[in-house]
Scaffold this active site. Structure first.
Site, PDB file in Angstrom:
ATOM      1  N   GLY A  33      -3.604   1.043  -5.552  1.00 36.78           N
ATOM      2  CA  GLY A  33      -3.302   1.229  -4.169  1.00 36.78           C
ATOM      3  C   GLY A  33      -3.611   2.751  -3.739  1.00 36.78           C
ATOM      4  CG  ASN A  34      -3.976   3.578   0.180  1.00 35.32           C
ATOM      5  OD1 ASN A  34      -3.169   4.027   0.915  1.00 35.32           O
ATOM      6  ND2 ASN A  34      -4.580   2.488   0.298  1.00 35.32           N
ATOM      7  NE  ARG A  35      -1.586  11.122  -3.932  1.00 32.22           N
ATOM      8  CZ  ARG A  35      -0.504  11.263  -4.832  1.00 32.22           C
ATOM      9  NH1 ARG A  35       0.647  10.966  -4.552  1.00 32.22           N
ATOM     10  NH2 ARG A  35      -0.721  11.467  -6.046  1.00 32.22           N
ATOM     11  CB  SER A  36      -1.645   5.068   3.462  1.00 29.54           C
ATOM     12  OG  SER A  36      -1.185   4.837   4.802  1.00 29.54           O
ATOM     13  CB  ALA A 101      -4.948   4.024   3.706  1.00 26.84           C
TER      14      ALA A 101
END
Ligand code: CTP
Ligand code: CA
Length: 230
Positions: A33-36, A101
């Site tokens: 995943g990502n930090r959004s 994102a």
């Protein structure tokens, strides 16, 4: 402005906002995943609703509260789910804003059972495949005639160019009606209250610049959307 006082200049418009960050499963308990956090997308939904729009929020793994920010909230996890939800809502939308994102790549073969470590064996490599570009599809297909399609780009400057250089190139490449270019890194962007955003049109020309809270950024973006739609 409180909701009751905001100008109702988006009244009659149906808008779709995707927010948050997609998670691509590796196995039943793990993802890439990502930090959004989704806060900018939630602010966009809130602002639109306060200004009278009908808002569908496609919410990918939000950390932010979605309480009262949309007429309809569709929770999703993966890019495949987000794509399906956005496209379904976009068929009767006047404006689609891709603030989420979206993971560029996903594990090629997520397993149905938990991946185990085996004594004496190192980790297996993770093969990735590219996800469809949802924004590019929306621009190409225009699921509803006259629909305005808006993208977001989080950029850092690097040796090959500034935030704005990268943003301009991406605006031209993506061809969205508007691209909101967000400066990230060094304490800006992800997870912080204040944003610096340039709004570019489809040929990379700057139509707005704003430094402020995510709500202020959201209002400037909706102003730009209204101008684009004439
Ligand atoms: N986006 C999308 N589908 C993808 C990837 C991105 O719809 N598979 C959308 C994002 O929601 C955003 C815009 O495209 O609105 C720009 O995303 P970004 O990651 O900045 O663009 P990329 O073309 O993926 O370029 P980069 O190599 O910089 O990640
Ligand atoms: Ca990307």
């Amino acid at each position: 402005l409180a909701a009751a006082q905001a100008p109702q200049d988006l009244a009659g418009l149906r808008v779709v906002v995707s927010a948050g960050g997609t998670r691509e499963p590796l196995d039943p308990v793990r993802w890439i995943g990502n930090r959004s956090t989704g806060r900018q997308g939630v602010a966009l939904a809130q602002a639109a609703r306060a200004r009278g729009a009908h808002v569908t929020l496609v919410a990918a793994n939000l950390e932010a509260s979605v309480e009262g920010c949309a007429d309809q909230v569709v929770p999703v996890e993966s890019t495949a789910e987000l794509r399906q939800a956005v496209r379904a809502a976009a068929t009767d939308a006047d404006v689609v804003v891709m603030a989420a994102a979206v993971a560029d790549f996903r594990p090629a073969a997520p397993t149905g059972a938990k991946i185990k470590k085996v004594a004496g064996q190192g980790p297996a490599p993770i093969e990735l495949v590219e996800n469809p570009d949802i924004l590019a599809e929306l621009v190409r297909e225009r699921l509803r005639p006259g629909q305005t399609v808006v993208g977001f780009a989080a950029e850092t400057g690097d040796a090959t160019g500034s935030v704005l250089d990268h943003g301009r190139a991406k605006a031209v490449r993506k061809g969205a009606d508007l691209l909101a270019v967000n400066a990230v890194g060094a304490g800006r962007g992800f997870g912080t209250p204040d944003n610096e955003v340039w709004v570019l049109d489809a040929i990379g020309d700057q139509v707005a610049h704003v430094s402020g809270t995510k709500r202020q950024v959201a209002d400037v973006l909706w102003d730009a959307v209204l101008k684009t739609r004439g």
